[in-house]
Design a protein around this motif. Structure first.
Motif, PDB file in Angstrom:
ATOM      1  N   HIS A   1       0.826  -1.223   0.000  1.00 47.56           N
ATOM      2  CA  HIS A   1       0.000   0.000   0.000  1.00 47.56           C
ATOM      3  C   HIS A   1       0.851   1.259   0.000  1.00 47.56           C
ATOM      4  O   HIS A   1       0.796   2.075   0.922  1.00 47.56           O
ATOM      5  CB  HIS A   1      -0.926   0.007   1.205  1.00 47.56           C
TER       6      HIS A   1
ATOM      7  N   GLU B   1      -4.798   7.285  -1.342  1.00 53.71           N
ATOM      8  CA  GLU B   1      -5.420   7.442  -2.651  1.00 53.71           C
ATOM      9  C   GLU B   1      -6.616   6.517  -2.833  1.00 53.71           C
ATOM     10  O   GLU B   1      -7.445   6.739  -3.717  1.00 53.71           O
ATOM     11  CB  GLU B   1      -4.397   7.210  -3.761  1.00 53.71           C
ATOM     12  N   ARG B   2      -6.721   5.499  -2.011  1.00 51.95           N
ATOM     13  CA  ARG B   2      -7.861   4.585  -2.109  1.00 51.95           C
ATOM     14  C   ARG B   2      -9.128   5.170  -1.488  1.00 51.95           C
ATOM     15  O   ARG B   2     -10.228   4.670  -1.733  1.00 51.95           O
ATOM     16  CB  ARG B   2      -7.519   3.243  -1.453  1.00 51.95           C
TER      17      ARG B   2
ATOM     18  N   TYR C   1       5.932  10.955  -2.915  1.00 46.66           N
ATOM     19  CA  TYR C   1       6.455   9.790  -3.611  1.00 46.66           C
ATOM     20  C   TYR C   1       7.981   9.838  -3.677  1.00 46.66           C
ATOM     21  O   TYR C   1       8.659   8.807  -3.553  1.00 46.66           O
ATOM     22  CB  TYR C   1       5.869   9.712  -5.012  1.00 46.66           C
TER      23      TYR C   1
ATOM     24  N   LEU D   1     -10.925   2.720  -6.984  1.00 44.74           N
ATOM     25  CA  LEU D   1      -9.960   3.357  -7.876  1.00 44.74           C
ATOM     26  C   LEU D   1     -10.118   2.959  -9.337  1.00 44.74           C
ATOM     27  O   LEU D   1      -9.766   3.712 -10.237  1.00 44.74           O
ATOM     28  CB  LEU D   1      -8.529   2.994  -7.440  1.00 44.74           C
TER      29      LEU D   1
ATOM     30  N   ARG E   1      -8.175  11.321  -1.613  1.00 46.82           N
ATOM     31  CA  ARG E   1      -7.578  11.202  -2.943  1.00 46.82           C
ATOM     32  C   ARG E   1      -7.199  12.581  -3.479  1.00 46.82           C
ATOM     33  O   ARG E   1      -7.963  13.538  -3.377  1.00 46.82           O
ATOM     34  CB  ARG E   1      -8.553  10.509  -3.900  1.00 46.82           C
TER      35      ARG E   1
ATOM     36  N   ARG F   1      -8.266   0.974 -10.798  1.00 41.39           N
ATOM     37  CA  ARG F   1      -6.901   0.821 -11.304  1.00 41.39           C
ATOM     38  C   ARG F   1      -6.038   0.288 -10.174  1.00 41.39           C
ATOM     39  O   ARG F   1      -6.460   0.214  -9.020  1.00 41.39           O
ATOM     40  CB  ARG F   1      -6.336   2.162 -11.790  1.00 41.39           C
TER      41      ARG F   1
ATOM     42  N   ASP G   1       0.602   4.011  -1.511  1.00 44.36           N
ATOM     43  CA  ASP G   1      -0.155   5.271  -1.367  1.00 44.36           C
ATOM     44  C   ASP G   1      -1.600   4.981  -0.966  1.00 44.36           C
ATOM     45  O   ASP G   1      -2.548   5.351  -1.636  1.00 44.36           O
ATOM     46  CB  ASP G   1      -0.094   6.105  -2.649  1.00 44.36           C
TER      47      ASP G   1
ATOM     48  N   HIS H   1      -2.718   0.521  -7.612  1.00 46.47           N
ATOM     49  CA  HIS H   1      -1.996   1.618  -6.977  1.00 46.47           C
ATOM     50  C   HIS H   1      -0.627   1.096  -6.559  1.00 46.47           C
ATOM     51  O   HIS H   1      -0.464  -0.100  -6.336  1.00 46.47           O
ATOM     52  CB  HIS H   1      -2.804   2.238  -5.819  1.00 46.47           C
ATOM     53  N   PRO H   2       0.436   1.930  -6.550  1.00 49.81           N
ATOM     54  CA  PRO H   2       0.374   3.382  -6.640  1.00 49.81           C
ATOM     55  C   PRO H   2      -0.071   3.892  -8.011  1.00 49.81           C
ATOM     56  O   PRO H   2      -0.098   3.134  -8.985  1.00 49.81           O
ATOM     57  CB  PRO H   2       1.821   3.818  -6.360  1.00 49.81           C
ATOM     58  N   ASP H   3      -0.377   5.166  -8.043  1.00 48.82           N
ATOM     59  CA  ASP H   3      -0.772   5.831  -9.273  1.00 48.82           C
ATOM     60  C   ASP H   3       0.330   5.644 -10.318  1.00 48.82           C
ATOM     61  O   ASP H   3       1.464   6.062 -10.111  1.00 48.82           O
ATOM     62  CB  ASP H   3      -0.960   7.329  -8.983  1.00 48.82           C
TER      63      ASP H   3
END
Length: 256
Positions: free
Chosen positions: A154, A159-160, A173, A198, A165, A200, A156, A202-204
């Protein structure tokens, strides 16, 4: 795909373990890391009461050993451990005793902040949200520098949460990447929100450049809590690897 390093069985009697193994075989994995949540000390958010691997790891180990006789998968007896800086000595002592094949360290909470639920931030000012997120990355850097874990999970987590977010910034980062560059700890690309908040991993992916610039490699994990999640999330991880320049580390090197 070599392995899923981050799959929770929420161990009870072994039946859930068998279902996870079946799903991993269906997904075409060669190996499966079983990383139930492990919370070494009590916390203000009640997670220790929910996840009891700290008490049941020996029982689960027996089930994993038995399951190895029934599958061609390589099974790893592992754990995802919540990191709390003030409890680092207790965590180190427990990990020495439990002797998992590998461990993932994750920050789920730090000081007064819980990063697993929205309620605390639903009506918070931007300054409060940013302070919470900055504290998160402080704790992640502390986790990496502790050298307690093989994998950083995890990367980031804020961001979830829809409420947090966008409050992560490039410098967050960069700080984590710099810490990882000097550590044995390897960060994880996590598919735990591919089909949820998300849509997607993560991380972004847009923020991974910081890590590439430091020569950092990643491992992959579905963060599956149910068998069907393994089957749907493995293709998402494969797609990320196929369309990016992310460096993936050979998993066996984590165990050397």
């Amino acid at each position: 795909m070599q392995t899923d390093i981050h799959t929770h069985t929420t161990f009870s009697d072994g039946s859930d373990l068998s279902a996870m193994i079946d799903a991993a075989e269906t997904a075409g994995l060669d190996a499966l890391g079983l990383t139930d949540h492990c919370i070494v000390t009590d916390d203000a958010f009640g997670r220790r009461a929910t996840y009891d691997l700290v008490k049941t790891y020996e029982q689960r180990r027996e089930a994993v050993d038995a399951a190895r006789e029934e599958t061609t998968l390589t099974l790893y007896d592992a754990a995802e451990v919540s990191y709390v800086a003030s409890e680092a000595d207790a965590i180190r002592e427990f990990l020495s005793t439990a002797d998992f094949e590998y461990t993932i360290g994750s920050v789920h909470f730090a000081d007064q902040y819980d990063y697993t639920a929205n309620a605390q931030y639903a009506e918070a000012e931007d300054e409060t949200c940013r302070a919470a997120v900055e504290r998160y990355y402080d704790a992640v850097v502390e986790l990496v520098e502790s050298e307690l874990f093989d994998v950083l999970g995890h990367l980031d987590l804020p961001e979830r949460l829809p409420t947090l977010r966008g409050f992560s910034i490039p410098d967050d980062y960069e700080r984590v990447a710099a810490a990882l560059a000097d550590s044995r700890t390897v960060p994880e690309i996590n598919a735990g929100r591919v089909n949820r908040s998300l849509n997607r991993v993560h991380p972004d992916p847009g923020m991974i450049a910081s890590f590439s610039n430091h020569g950092i490699k990643f491992v992959l994990g579905t963060d599956s809590h149910r068998p069907d999640e393994i089957v749907t999330r493995v293709p998402a991880l494969e797609a990320v690897v196929d369309r990016s320049t992310i460096d993936i580390i050979e998993f066996d090197s984590l165990l050397s």
